[in-house]
Design an enzyme around this catalytic site. Sequence first.
Site, PDB file in Angstrom:
ATOM      1  N   ASN A  17      39.592  37.541  33.237  1.00  6.29           N
ATOM      2  CA  ASN A  17      39.731  37.487  34.698  1.00  6.29           C
ATOM      3  C   ASN A  17      40.719  36.392  35.073  1.00  6.29           C
ATOM      4  O   ASN A  17      40.687  35.301  34.505  1.00  6.29           O
ATOM      5  CB  ASN A  17      38.377  37.177  35.344  1.00  6.29           C
ATOM      6  CG  ASN A  17      37.321  38.172  34.956  1.00  6.29           C
ATOM      7  OD1 ASN A  17      37.413  39.343  35.282  1.00  6.29           O
ATOM      8  ND2 ASN A  17      36.306  37.713  34.231  1.00  6.29           N
ATOM      9  N   ASP A  19      52.752  30.207  43.866  1.00  4.72           N
ATOM     10  CA  ASP A  19      52.874  29.171  44.890  1.00  4.72           C
ATOM     11  C   ASP A  19      53.323  27.843  44.268  1.00  4.72           C
ATOM     12  O   ASP A  19      52.714  27.370  43.316  1.00  4.72           O
ATOM     13  CB  ASP A  19      51.531  28.998  45.589  1.00  4.72           C
ATOM     14  CG  ASP A  19      51.628  28.283  46.910  1.00  4.72           C
ATOM     15  OD1 ASP A  19      52.626  27.582  47.158  1.00  4.72           O
ATOM     16  OD2 ASP A  19      50.683  28.421  47.719  1.00  4.72           O
ATOM     17  N   TYR A  33      33.621  33.457  41.273  1.00  2.05           N
ATOM     18  CA  TYR A  33      33.178  34.552  42.146  1.00  2.05           C
ATOM     19  C   TYR A  33      33.417  34.203  43.614  1.00  2.05           C
ATOM     20  O   TYR A  33      33.881  35.039  44.394  1.00  2.05           O
ATOM     21  CB  TYR A  33      31.688  34.841  41.937  1.00  2.05           C
ATOM     22  CG  TYR A  33      31.324  35.511  40.638  1.00  2.05           C
ATOM     23  CD1 TYR A  33      32.260  36.182  39.853  1.00  2.05           C
ATOM     24  CD2 TYR A  33      30.013  35.475  40.176  1.00  2.05           C
ATOM     25  CE1 TYR A  33      31.909  36.795  38.662  1.00  2.05           C
ATOM     26  CE2 TYR A  33      29.644  36.091  38.984  1.00  2.05           C
ATOM     27  CZ  TYR A  33      30.600  36.746  38.237  1.00  2.05           C
ATOM     28  OH  TYR A  33      30.242  37.354  37.070  1.00  2.05           O
ATOM     29  N   HIS A  88      52.385  34.252  51.654  1.00  2.00           N
ATOM     30  CA  HIS A  88      52.331  32.970  50.959  1.00  2.00           C
ATOM     31  C   HIS A  88      50.921  32.391  51.046  1.00  2.00           C
ATOM     32  O   HIS A  88      50.371  32.245  52.120  1.00  2.00           O
ATOM     33  CB  HIS A  88      53.344  32.016  51.592  1.00  2.00           C
ATOM     34  CG  HIS A  88      53.375  30.679  50.962  1.00  2.00           C
ATOM     35  ND1 HIS A  88      53.493  29.534  51.694  1.00  2.00           N
ATOM     36  CD2 HIS A  88      53.285  30.286  49.672  1.00  2.00           C
ATOM     37  CE1 HIS A  88      53.503  28.492  50.889  1.00  2.00           C
ATOM     38  NE2 HIS A  88      53.372  28.931  49.657  1.00  2.00           N
ATOM     39  N   MET A 132      38.214  32.174  34.552  1.00  4.84           N
ATOM     40  CA  MET A 132      36.794  31.858  34.545  1.00  4.84           C
ATOM     41  C   MET A 132      36.450  31.032  33.307  1.00  4.84           C
ATOM     42  O   MET A 132      36.820  31.381  32.197  1.00  4.84           O
ATOM     43  CB  MET A 132      35.966  33.145  34.560  1.00  4.84           C
ATOM     44  CG  MET A 132      34.483  32.905  34.732  1.00  4.84           C
ATOM     45  SD  MET A 132      33.506  34.432  34.640  1.00  4.84           S
ATOM     46  CE  MET A 132      34.044  35.286  36.124  1.00  4.84           C
ATOM     47  N   TYR A 175      35.790  37.418  29.689  1.00  6.40           N
ATOM     48  CA  TYR A 175      36.542  36.384  30.409  1.00  6.40           C
ATOM     49  C   TYR A 175      37.988  36.774  30.662  1.00  6.40           C
ATOM     50  O   TYR A 175      38.855  35.919  30.846  1.00  6.40           O
ATOM     51  CB  TYR A 175      36.440  35.021  29.700  1.00  6.40           C
ATOM     52  CG  TYR A 175      35.014  34.535  29.646  1.00  6.40           C
ATOM     53  CD1 TYR A 175      34.440  33.948  30.765  1.00  6.40           C
ATOM     54  CD2 TYR A 175      34.233  34.720  28.519  1.00  6.40           C
ATOM     55  CE1 TYR A 175      33.117  33.534  30.744  1.00  6.40           C
ATOM     56  CE2 TYR A 175      32.905  34.315  28.480  1.00  6.40           C
ATOM     57  CZ  TYR A 175      32.359  33.721  29.602  1.00  6.40           C
ATOM     58  OH  TYR A 175      31.046  33.324  29.586  1.00  6.40           O
ATOM     59  N   ASP A 187      38.358  41.910  34.816  1.00  9.70           N
ATOM     60  CA  ASP A 187      38.036  42.677  33.620  1.00  9.70           C
ATOM     61  C   ASP A 187      36.989  43.749  33.926  1.00  9.70           C
ATOM     62  O   ASP A 187      36.503  43.850  35.060  1.00  9.70           O
ATOM     63  CB  ASP A 187      37.622  41.760  32.467  1.00  9.70           C
ATOM     64  CG  ASP A 187      36.290  41.041  32.657  1.00  9.70           C
ATOM     65  OD1 ASP A 187      35.457  41.469  33.492  1.00  9.70           O
ATOM     66  OD2 ASP A 187      36.067  40.041  31.953  1.00  9.70           O
TER      67      ASP A 187
END
Length: 148
Positions: free
Chosen positions: A132, A64, A112, A22, A74, A130, A30
């Site tokens: 990601n 969560d 990042y 958890h 991103m 993008y 990507d």
Amino acid sequence: MLKGIHPVLSPDLLLAIARMGHGDEIVIADANFPSSSMGPEVIRADGVSATTMAEAILTHLPLDTFVPETAWRMEVVGDPQAVPEVCTEFQTIVNARAGDYPIATLERFAFYERSRKAAYIVATTEFRLYGNLILKKGVVHPHEVFTG
């Protein structure tokens, strides 16, 4: 192959998401993402798009519910209001597989930095820019566990 397991989930990736607890986070990266220099263990998913991987992971991984944000993408450099098509697809997948969780944005370097703290990075061959996504694992409730 196993019944009921999404076919793009490799044995290594299944073990990874099972080991996560958890609050742990996983990055779906990507093809341009600097996966190997981030720090967390990288699991390769060659030939798989980031959206297919997101769907596969969210088939088995709960998000969560104890935090205000549980998924991040991103932000587009130079155009923070832009929403690339791949990110729209991520939101559709999150809504369908996990529920009403808006995907938050993070500036490139903040993305990042958060990725460096993830439990795992899944390196896909998503070629759309993008593509990601970071997902924060939630809890699996007793009624969701098969006990035979």
